[in-house]
Design a protein around this motif. Structure first.
Motif, PDB file in Angstrom:
ATOM      1  N   GLY A   8     -14.554  -5.419  -3.010  1.00  0.00           N
ATOM      2  CA  GLY A   8     -15.769  -5.629  -3.782  1.00  0.00           C
ATOM      3  C   GLY A   8     -17.017  -5.902  -2.972  1.00  0.00           C
ATOM      4  O   GLY A   8     -18.112  -6.022  -3.533  1.00  0.00           O
ATOM      5  N   GLY A   9     -16.872  -6.014  -1.666  1.00  0.00           N
ATOM      6  CA  GLY A   9     -18.041  -6.257  -0.837  1.00  0.00           C
ATOM      7  C   GLY A   9     -18.941  -5.041  -0.758  1.00  0.00           C
ATOM      8  O   GLY A   9     -18.625  -3.967  -1.280  1.00  0.00           O
ATOM      9  N   LEU A  18     -22.912  -9.474  -6.633  1.00  0.00           N
ATOM     10  CA  LEU A  18     -21.661  -8.778  -6.322  1.00  0.00           C
ATOM     11  C   LEU A  18     -20.514  -9.586  -6.896  1.00  0.00           C
ATOM     12  O   LEU A  18     -20.631 -10.820  -7.015  1.00  0.00           O
ATOM     13  CB  LEU A  18     -21.457  -8.646  -4.810  1.00  0.00           C
ATOM     14  CG  LEU A  18     -22.212  -7.577  -4.028  1.00  0.00           C
ATOM     15  CD1 LEU A  18     -21.955  -7.751  -2.536  1.00  0.00           C
ATOM     16  CD2 LEU A  18     -21.839  -6.182  -4.487  1.00  0.00           C
ATOM     17  N   THR A  19     -19.423  -8.899  -7.213  1.00  0.00           N
ATOM     18  CA  THR A  19     -18.197  -9.588  -7.601  1.00  0.00           C
ATOM     19  C   THR A  19     -17.076  -9.168  -6.660  1.00  0.00           C
ATOM     20  O   THR A  19     -16.777  -7.974  -6.540  1.00  0.00           O
ATOM     21  CB  THR A  19     -17.805  -9.266  -9.050  1.00  0.00           C
ATOM     22  OG1 THR A  19     -18.847  -9.690  -9.923  1.00  0.00           O
ATOM     23  CG2 THR A  19     -16.518 -10.000  -9.428  1.00  0.00           C
ATOM     24  N   ASN A  84     -24.145 -14.431  -7.504  1.00  0.00           N
ATOM     25  CA  ASN A  84     -25.469 -14.099  -8.028  1.00  0.00           C
ATOM     26  C   ASN A  84     -26.549 -14.649  -7.105  1.00  0.00           C
ATOM     27  O   ASN A  84     -26.294 -15.544  -6.298  1.00  0.00           O
ATOM     28  CB  ASN A  84     -25.646 -14.692  -9.428  1.00  0.00           C
ATOM     29  CG  ASN A  84     -24.671 -14.125 -10.437  1.00  0.00           C
ATOM     30  OD1 ASN A  84     -24.308 -12.958 -10.375  1.00  0.00           O
ATOM     31  ND2 ASN A  84     -24.243 -14.966 -11.372  1.00  0.00           N
ATOM     32  N   ASP A  85     -27.761 -14.119  -7.258  1.00  0.00           N
ATOM     33  CA  ASP A  85     -28.902 -14.579  -6.462  1.00  0.00           C
ATOM     34  C   ASP A  85     -28.529 -14.629  -4.982  1.00  0.00           C
ATOM     35  O   ASP A  85     -28.754 -15.646  -4.305  1.00  0.00           O
ATOM     36  CB  ASP A  85     -29.360 -15.955  -6.948  1.00  0.00           C
ATOM     37  CG  ASP A  85     -30.673 -16.383  -6.328  1.00  0.00           C
ATOM     38  OD1 ASP A  85     -30.925 -17.606  -6.251  1.00  0.00           O
ATOM     39  OD2 ASP A  85     -31.438 -15.502  -5.876  1.00  0.00           O
ATOM     40  N   THR A 114     -13.506  -8.737   3.143  1.00  0.00           N
ATOM     41  CA  THR A 114     -14.439  -7.738   2.624  1.00  0.00           C
ATOM     42  C   THR A 114     -15.846  -8.134   3.063  1.00  0.00           C
ATOM     43  O   THR A 114     -16.251  -9.301   2.932  1.00  0.00           O
ATOM     44  CB  THR A 114     -14.328  -7.594   1.087  1.00  0.00           C
ATOM     45  OG1 THR A 114     -15.143  -6.515   0.642  1.00  0.00           O
ATOM     46  CG2 THR A 114     -14.696  -8.868   0.353  1.00  0.00           C
ATOM     47  N   GLN A 115     -16.580  -7.164   3.609  1.00  0.00           N
ATOM     48  CA  GLN A 115     -17.895  -7.439   4.179  1.00  0.00           C
ATOM     49  C   GLN A 115     -18.956  -7.487   3.085  1.00  0.00           C
ATOM     50  O   GLN A 115     -19.057  -6.564   2.265  1.00  0.00           O
ATOM     51  CB  GLN A 115     -18.271  -6.366   5.197  1.00  0.00           C
ATOM     52  CG  GLN A 115     -19.681  -6.479   5.761  1.00  0.00           C
ATOM     53  CD  GLN A 115     -19.840  -7.651   6.709  1.00  0.00           C
ATOM     54  OE1 GLN A 115     -19.040  -7.827   7.621  1.00  0.00           O
ATOM     55  NE2 GLN A 115     -20.893  -8.448   6.510  1.00  0.00           N
ATOM     56  N   VAL A 116     -19.741  -8.547   3.092  1.00  0.00           N
ATOM     57  CA  VAL A 116     -20.909  -8.665   2.216  1.00  0.00           C
ATOM     58  C   VAL A 116     -22.140  -8.728   3.114  1.00  0.00           C
ATOM     59  O   VAL A 116     -22.216  -9.567   4.014  1.00  0.00           O
ATOM     60  CB  VAL A 116     -20.817  -9.927   1.342  1.00  0.00           C
ATOM     61  CG1 VAL A 116     -22.127 -10.159   0.590  1.00  0.00           C
ATOM     62  CG2 VAL A 116     -19.654  -9.818   0.376  1.00  0.00           C
TER      63      VAL A 116
END
Length: 120
Positions: A8-9, A18-19, A84-85, A114-116
């Motif tokens: 999900g990233g 993102l979730t 969020n935000d 997972t990369q954000v």
């Protein structure tokens, strides 16, 4: 054996959402507290959020309180992190883990993460 698959990233602009999902197997998921952690290259891994086995108790790092929500689905052996935000300082690789001690001591069975990435 324990398997944790985070997904999900992605790349998102500051203020976006993102979730993340974490699919778990190899242990009794519905009796395990679970946590999200994140790590920036060259820095120590830090606790982001935790959810108890019954999903009724949660814990958050001060830096994400009010912006992130952790949840779980014990039928799907999956935990989630609604973010969020988002801010540039949230950029990191995010991991999930079963808890050894509440609220943030992990067992240490790390997946690939997972990369954000949050752009300014």
């Amino acid at each position: 054996q324990v398997q944790l698959v985070e997904s999900g990233g992605g790349l998102v602009q500051s203020g976006g959402s993102l979730t993340l999902s974490c699919a778990a197997s190899g242990f009794t998921f519905n009796t395990a507290g679970m946590s999200w952690y994140r790590q920036v290259a060259g820095k120590e891994r830090e606790l982001v959020a935790s959810v108890a086995a019954n999903a009724r108790t949660t814990h958050y790092a001060d830096s994400v309180k009010g912006r992130f929500t952790v949840s779980r689905d014990n039928l799907r052996n999956t935990i989630y992190l609604q973010m969020n935000d988002l801010k540039p300082e949230d950029t990191a690789v995010y991991y999930c883990n079963p808890l050894r001690v509440w609220p943030g001591t992990p067992f240490g069975f790390w997946g690939q993460g997972t990369q954000v990435t949050v752009s300014a």
